[in-house]
Each structure stands twice: as structure tokens, then as C-alpha cells.
Write an enzyme that holds these catalytic residues in place. Structure first.
Site, mmCIF file in Angstrom:
data_model
loop_
_atom_site.group_PDB
_atom_site.id
_atom_site.type_symbol
_atom_site.label_atom_id
_atom_site.label_comp_id
_atom_site.label_asym_id
_atom_site.label_seq_id
_atom_site.Cartn_x
_atom_site.Cartn_y
_atom_site.Cartn_z
ATOM 1 C CD GLU A 6 -2.568 6.717 6.877
ATOM 2 O OE1 GLU A 6 -2.183 6.054 5.897
ATOM 3 O OE2 GLU A 6 -2.052 7.792 7.196
ATOM 4 C CG ASP A 29 2.333 8.796 2.458
ATOM 5 O OD1 ASP A 29 1.691 7.835 2.930
ATOM 6 O OD2 ASP A 29 3.517 9.024 2.765
ATOM 7 C CG ASP A 64 5.652 3.840 5.816
ATOM 8 O OD1 ASP A 64 5.606 3.933 4.570
ATOM 9 O OD2 ASP A 64 5.509 4.818 6.572
#
Length: 769
Positions: free
Chosen positions: A412, A409, A483
Site C-alpha cells: 500500500e 503484498d 484480508d
């Protein structure tokens, strides 16, 4: 008129000597042609691994005012003004350069009023024209009847026409809405139907890029990038399915997963704050008779959010024993790992990273630091092979503790104190580069490293789940849509998001059931588990500080309905596994928009609230509050209502009753489907029996079986069964017997009876007894 440039041929590449930037046309296959213009960017593709060029015949013809490069499937025309047009084998236009000039969208605002609008708190979108060095754009003509798909996880509707998007991986905490330009993934592939004729375009550029899909002007769409080479692939095919197959040939296919990963998975940020909380969840699943294969551990299990640590104080000193205890009950543990490494000289992972120079740097050669969960943190330079190897080896800490997979996670990469500057020094393999180039492949390289580590350490098919991705990441990781929120627009958006991800190569995909942020409610959770029950990744996940959304949180009837659909899911797991076995060969997704199966039917081209599972199942969930009926479009053929066996003719809309406990579900007539047993988890022991259900009067089905765990199937250790029902007779043909424990019995449920065949060792076949 300008003269046509000279050209030269080398194998399957034709180089046209246009002034300033020569243009290369490479025939990779009959249906895949690469267009390349060298603008000085060095380095290899992250999406495409290995040589994809196969022997394909082609011709180059001077047609007077243009050249034609022709294969069996595509014709590429190039004129003196650098226009590149692509046609199919029948001469139908697929991708053609727009001959006019861009006309910026008139938003009716001047500079004075723009300041006033901003002062009131509204944003004003700017022109997409960039002044960055190396900037380029491609403008392609849009036909009045043209539909555009793909682009991965972008928000909004199935048909992307009329919207604009950016390719720049971003963790945006705001509620995801249709006007969002970018999310966690950058998958620069688009698929289209131009006047009914299918095509694809893949732009292999990791820099920030922009897609305008006809928003600025209905007569064209355009792609632009801030830097990098002009490097794109024209994808042909006689159907949209062919285009997806060709694209996944190029960038890779989702490998066959472990079978248990198709089971239900329960998660919440906060579970792993203590062993008792996790145990309570496991006990609740058992108490309420809810099948489950995994519980996910969010960041709480770590020691101060330090990756590759485990806070033993929260797990009675022995997390390995607790993980083993859960596994014995059939529940795997999936812990999260973020890329941010806490700045702490006494912390092994950070100290190793500094010692070996494994972290990204500032332009003045200092370790770049930003804040994420552990506070001040460094970021591994995943572009470098030695850093990926180091990271892969670090996963041994988790695999030694017995985890079933790893969830990655924040890759990015996300950061808490502003964006990472573009000039931060990252690596492009062994070459120094910048964040500007490597940002969009950061999660890709982290996923590849994690996959490599798990494969070496577990000897099984790795289970990696990633939030950020680039084209080709599907070879290494499952993805989810990030999310989302507990709001009705997000259950609605789930269907086009997953379907477009599927057409973009990502077949193993899911969404946070119930919504991650905000507070869900009984009706929303119920409709969500119904709508998502066929999504390959089936995970209920919620944020800390939100209303609990475990299946029992709302009492009855929510609990019973949830249980009903979880048990239905487990019956369908053999079918889903069969689809993955097929997908690993053809790249076709498990969860599909109707247009992928019926691209010749105009009604399917912008359906946002229905989908198909493979070729045989049509699902039309309720995704609006308080709705108990809905209109369902059935495509060509005959369809059988799963719940009452009523048969309908296709190519019509029907009204379907859908009370709270009913998911409208239809099976294509004359279909055989495998039907798994009722279980509380997927066993690692091979099944001794299998059942098939017939919908209609006859059918043929090919079924796949292996051990569901390792890579032995690649050496032929698998079985293929052909099950046929015709004129009331049932036959089973064992097409390939490489996995020793074949089913001892195969039962076929007919509309009015059941037939059981038994395995006969002597004939290596199935007989009635």
C-alpha cells in the site's frame, strides 16, 4: 452575467482562457473527453500509457451564454462561470455541475458533545473540506433516479449512492464493513446511470481524494483532492458495457492469462514453514480427489522474512527440486514477496539498494526505515525506472527456482510503526517527489516491475497477484480483495466488491474463500466455495492461528460438496478462458453485475446477491446462514435451470430451492457452452477434444484456443471455432487456424443426444464420420 472566455484550438484540444486557471477540453475519441486544469503538478499519468487520442471529428459552437464542444457521442457545454456539463448524443444529461452550494451534513452535535462522544470511545466524522494548498472539489448534480458504481474494491453495496469514500490505499486490520471509507486500492473511476443513461468519470489524480456519492446531500455528489491538477475524463457510450469498454481502452485491459491460473489454488499463512506441511497439503488434495493448480507460499518460506531468499533448512536444502516435484504433479508454487527490505548490511538485496541509492529517503536524505515483517526495513523507490528494473531482475531468484508466479503484498505500502510521513522522499519517475503523491501508485509500480521481470525470465504470460493497486494496474496484475474474515457479511460483500472491481477494469479478481481471518465453519465454507466458484481467481486462503479450512477439514458432507464444485469449475474453465480472450479486446469483466448486461432494466440496478458470468450464466448463491430457499430475479429472456433443465420466463422473481449442496444456477436459453474434461489440473499439453453443451433448442458459440501459456497468440497462433446448432443440425466452422493442434474431435451434447464431428485435414474443417 460574466462574459464567455476566449478560446484557442490546437488539434483536438480546445483551451478556454478562464481567469487564473485556463481549462483544456481534449477530444480523445468520440466518447472520451478529457477536462484538464493545470495547477502546477508535473509528471505523467500512471494509469494511462501511450497516446490514446484517435482522430475524432468535433465542433466548437458559441451558443450565446455557453460554448458547446460536440462529438458524435458527447456534447460538453461550458459557461462563463466555469460550469462543465456533459450530454449524450440525444441531449440527455450525463454529468452536470451543481449550481448551488454544498450543505454540510447536519449530524446534530456541537463541540462540547463532540468531546463527550469521543471520550466514550465513538468516532465523529469530520467535514471533508480541506485547507491543503491546491485543494479543489467538483460538485455534480444527482438526479432522483441515478445510480453510481465502480471505485474498485470499496466495501458495501453495488450501488455506491449515499456513501462516502477516500482514495488512500490502506491495510486496515479491522473487519471490513460497509462504512469503511478506504481499503487497499484506489481506483478513481465511477460509472453511473442518470435517468437510465450511462456515463463514466475517471479522475486521474494519485493524491488522497474523497468521493461523496450523495451522502452529504441527495442532490449532488462531489470529488475532492488534497493536491494535484484537476484532470478528469468524461466517458460516454450507448450502454454501461460501452462505458467500461471506453474506460479500459483508456487505462488498459487485463491481458490474456495463462490458462492454468483459472484453476483452484490452495493457500494458508503457515504452509511454507516446512516442506512437510506443503507436501501434506498436496497429498491431501490428491487423496481426496480435489483438482488444484497452485499452492501459495506465504512469508514463512523466506530466511527471516528477507525478500528474495529461501530458507533451505525448511526445504531439505533444495527448494528448487521440491518446486519441480510439485510441478510434475501439476501444482505450481506461488511465493509471496513484500516491498520491505530488511535492514541488514550483510543481506545482498539491502546492500545493493543502499549502494545504488534505491530506497526512499527522509527529508534529510537518510534511508527511511520503518518496521514490517523482517523488523527494521527499507522501501524501494518504485517510482524510478532503474529501481523497477532492479526489482524485476531480483525476481530471477524466484523464477530460477521454478515458481509459477509471484504474489505481492503489503504494498500500500503498509508499515507497522505508524504511517509513512507525507514528506518522505519518493520519486515520480526521475523527479524527486513525496509519499503524499506516490503512495497510491506504490503497489502499481511494484506490480509493473514484477510483471516485467517474470515476462523476461519466463517467456510466459506473467502471473502476478497484488493487494494494492491504482487505475491501470489491471495491465500487470491479478488482484484479490485482501484480508477478509470468516463472517457472513464478507461472503455477502464479495459479490458487489468483485462486480465493482470488474466495472473498474479489474477482470481477474477473487476473494479469500472461507475468509482469511477469524474461524470459518462447515456451512460458511460450503456456501463460500459455491458463491465464489465462478470468480476468476479461485483461492482458499487463511491466516495462521485460525481454524483450518482445507476442503477436508470439516469431513462430510463439506468435502463432497466442495469437490463437486471444484470439478464443476474445471468443466467451465474453457468458457472462462473464452471470456478472457474477449475481455482482452473489449475490457468487459468475467463476473458481472446484472446491471452491466441489462442496464435498461430498473430491477437490476441494485442487486447485491446475484451476478452473471459473461452474457450467458446467472448465479444466485446463498449468502445467508441457514437459508435453503431464495428469491431469484431473472432478467429478460428465457432461462434454464442448470440442474434440472426447467425453463423459466424472464423479468420475474422465482423461488428456488437451495439445500446446502445446491448453487442456484441458470443458463440463458438457446446457449451453447464449452465443457472442459474432468481433470486434476490444467495440463500444459493442448487438448485433443472439446465438448459443447446446448441449453435449449439452438445456439451459436465462438470458441477460442491457443497454447494457454505464452505470447505466440499475438502472432496469430490461435484457433477460433464457430459451433452452431440449428434445426437439429450441428456444424463447426474453423474461422481461424493458426495454432497447429486443432481439436481432433468436437462433441456437441444436445438435450436428447450427442453429435461428434472429426477434424478433416484435407478440408481443414469438421465432418461427421
Amino acid at each position: 452575467m460574466s462574459e464567455l472566455p476566449q478560446y484557442k484550438q490546437a488539434n483536438q484540444t480546445v483551451t478556454f482562457d478562464y481567469p487564473e486557471h485556463p481549462l483544456q477540453v481534449t477530444v480523445l475519441t468520440d466518447a472520451i473527453v478529457r477536462i484538464f486544469e493545470d495547477r502546477g503538478e508535473k509528471g505523467q499519468s500512471y494509469a494511462i500509457e501511450g497516446n490514446k487520442e484517435t482522430k475524432a471529428a468535433y465542433t466548437v459552437t458559441d451558443a450565446g451564454d455557453h460554448y458547446e464542444v460536440k462529438t458524435a457521442a458527447l456534447t460538453i457545454k461550458l459557461d462563463a462561470d466555469r460550469h462543465v456539463d456533459a450530454y449524450d448524443q440525444d441531449g440527455n444529461a450525463l454529468v452536470t455541475d451543481y449550481r448551488g452550494k454544498r450543505q454540510l451534513l447536519d449530524k446534530g452535535i456541537d463541540k462540547v458533545h463532540e468531546r463527550l462522544v469521543k471520550a466514550e470511545g465513538h468516532s465523529v466524522s469530520k467535514s471533508t473540506v480541506s485547507s491543503d494548498t491546491g485543494f479543489f472539489e467538483l460538485i455534480k448534480s444527482l438526479a432522483p433516479d441515478e445510480h453510481l458504481y465502480g471505485l474498485g474494491d470499496k466495501t458495501g453495496y453495488l450501488d455506491k449512492r449515499g456513501f462516502e469514500y477516500d482514495n488512500w490505499n490502506a491495510d486496515n486490520p479491522q473487519p471490513q464493513l460497509e462504512h469503511f471509507k478506504n481499503l487497499y486500492k484506489s481506483i478513481p473511476v465511477m460509472l453511473g446511470l442518470k435517468n437510465g443513461h450511462p456515463f463514466g468519470l475517471f479522475f486521474d489524480n494519485t493524491y488522497k481524494a474523497h468521493f461523496d456519492m450523495g451522502k452529504e446531500n441527495p442532490n449532488y455528489y462531489f470529488y475532492s483532492a488534497v493536491e494535484g491538477n484537476l484532470d478528469y475524463y468524461i466517458l460516454g457510450g450507448s450502454s454501461l458495457k460501452d462505458v467500461v469498454t471506453n474506460y479500459t481502452y483508456l487505462t488498459g485491459r487485463v491481458p490474456l492469462p495463462q490458462k492454468w491460473t483459472l484453476g483452484y489454488q490452495q493457500s494458508r499463512w503457515g504452509y511454507s514453514a516446512s516442506q512437510k506441511q506443503v507436501q501434506d497439503i498436496a497429498d491431501g488434495l490428491k487423496k481426496y480427489d480435489l483438482p488444484c493448480d497452485a499452492i501459495h507460499f506465504d512469508v514463512d518460506y523466506m530466511d527471516g522474512y528477507r525478500v528474495f531468499t529461501w530458507d533451505k533448512n525448511k526445504f531439505e536444502g533444495d527448494p528448487k527440486a521440491f518446486v519441480a516435484k510439485l510441478k510434475k504433479r501439476g501444482i505450481k508454487v506461488i511465493p509471496i514477496i513484500d516491498p520491505g527490505v530488511k535492514k541488514d548490511p550483510d543481506y545482498k538485496t539491502y546492500a545493493e539498494g543502499v549502494k545504488h541509492d534505491y530506497f526512499v529517503k527522509t527529508p534529510d536524505n537518510k534511508v527511511y526505515i520503518n518496521k514490517v515483517w523482517p523488523g527494521d526495513s527499507a522501501f524501494p523507490d518504485f517510482g524510478r525506472p532503474e529501481v523497477r528494473k532492479w526489482w524485476a531482475n531480483n525476481n530471477k531468484f524466484l523464477t530460477d527456482n521454478g515458481v509459477g508466479g509471484v504474489w505481492i503484498d503489503m504494498n500500500e505500502p503498509a508499515s507497522f510503526e505508524g504511517d509513512i510521513p507525507d514528506d518522505t522522499v519518493f520519486s515520480d519517475q526521475e523527479t524527486p517527489s513525496t509519499h503524499k503523491k506516490m503512495h497510491n501508485v506504490y503497489g502499481h509500480n511494484m506490480a509493473k516491475a514484477t510483471y516485467t521481470g517474470l515476462k523476461e525470465q519466463q517467456g510466459r504470460r506473467p502471473y502476478v497477484i497484488t493487494r494494492a493497486a491504482y487505475a491501470g494496474t489491471q495491465k500487470y496484475a491479478t488482484v484479490w480483495t485482501g484480508d477478509n474474515r470468516s463472517i457472513w457479511p464478507h461472503i455477502q460483500m464479495m459479490i458487489p466488491q468483485i462486480c465493482n472491481l470488474g466495472m473498474s477494469g479489474f477482470s481477474f479478481v477473487g476473494t479469500d474463500i472461507g475468509g482469511f481471518a477469524s474461524d470459518t465453519n462447515a456451512e460458511l465454507l460450503t456456501r463460500w466455495i459455491e458463491a465464489a466458484i465462478f470468480s476468476p481467481l479461485l483461492r482458499n486462503h487463511a491466516a495462521m492461528g485460525t481454524r483450518h479450512q482445507e476442503p477436508w477439514s470439516f469431513g462430510e458432507p463439506t468435502l463432497s460438496i466442495y469437490r463437486k464444485y471444484l470439478k464443476l469449475r474445471y468443466h467451465f474453465i474453457p468458457y472462462l478462458y473464452d471470456l478472457f480472450a474477449q475481455e482482452s479486446q473489449n475490457g468487459l469483466p468475467i463476473m458481472r453485475p446484472l446491471v452491466l448486461n441489462y442496464d435498461d432494466d430498473p430491477r437490476t440496478r441494485d442487486l447485491n446477491d446475484e451476478f452473471m458470468v459473461g452474457d450467458d450464466i446467472l448465479v444466485a448463491p446463498i449468502v445467508e446462514k441457514s437459508k435453503i430457499k431464495r428469491l431469484v430475479y431473472l432478467p429478460a429472456g428465457k432461462w434454464i435451470d442448470f440442474w434440472n433443465n426447467r425453463e423459466y420466463d424472464g423479468q420475474q422473481d422465482i423461488v428456488v430451492d437451495a439445500p446446502l449442496d445446491k448453487l442456484p444456477l441458470f443458463i440463458k436459453a438457446n446457449t451453447l457452452l464449452p465443457w472442459g474434461p474432468s481433470v486434476d489440473h490444467i495440463s500444459e499439453e493442448p487438448d485433443k477434444a472439446m465438448t459443447f453443451k446446448l441449453f435449449g433448442n439452438e445456439g451459436t458459440y465462438e470458441h477460442y484456443q491457443d497454447d494457454g501459456l505464452d505470447f505466440n497468440y499475438q502472432n496469430g497462433e490461435f484457433n477460433r471455432y464457430e459451433v452452431t446448432v440449428k434445426d437439429g443440425e450441428v456444424a463447426v466452422n474453423l474461422l481461424h487456424h493458426g495454432f497447429e493442434p486443432a481439436y481432433q474431435t468436437i462433441t456437441v451434447d444436445l438435450p436428447d443426444s450427442s453429435v461428434t464431428l472429426h477434424y478433416d485435414t484435407a478440408s481443414d474443417g469438421y465432418v461427421l464420420k
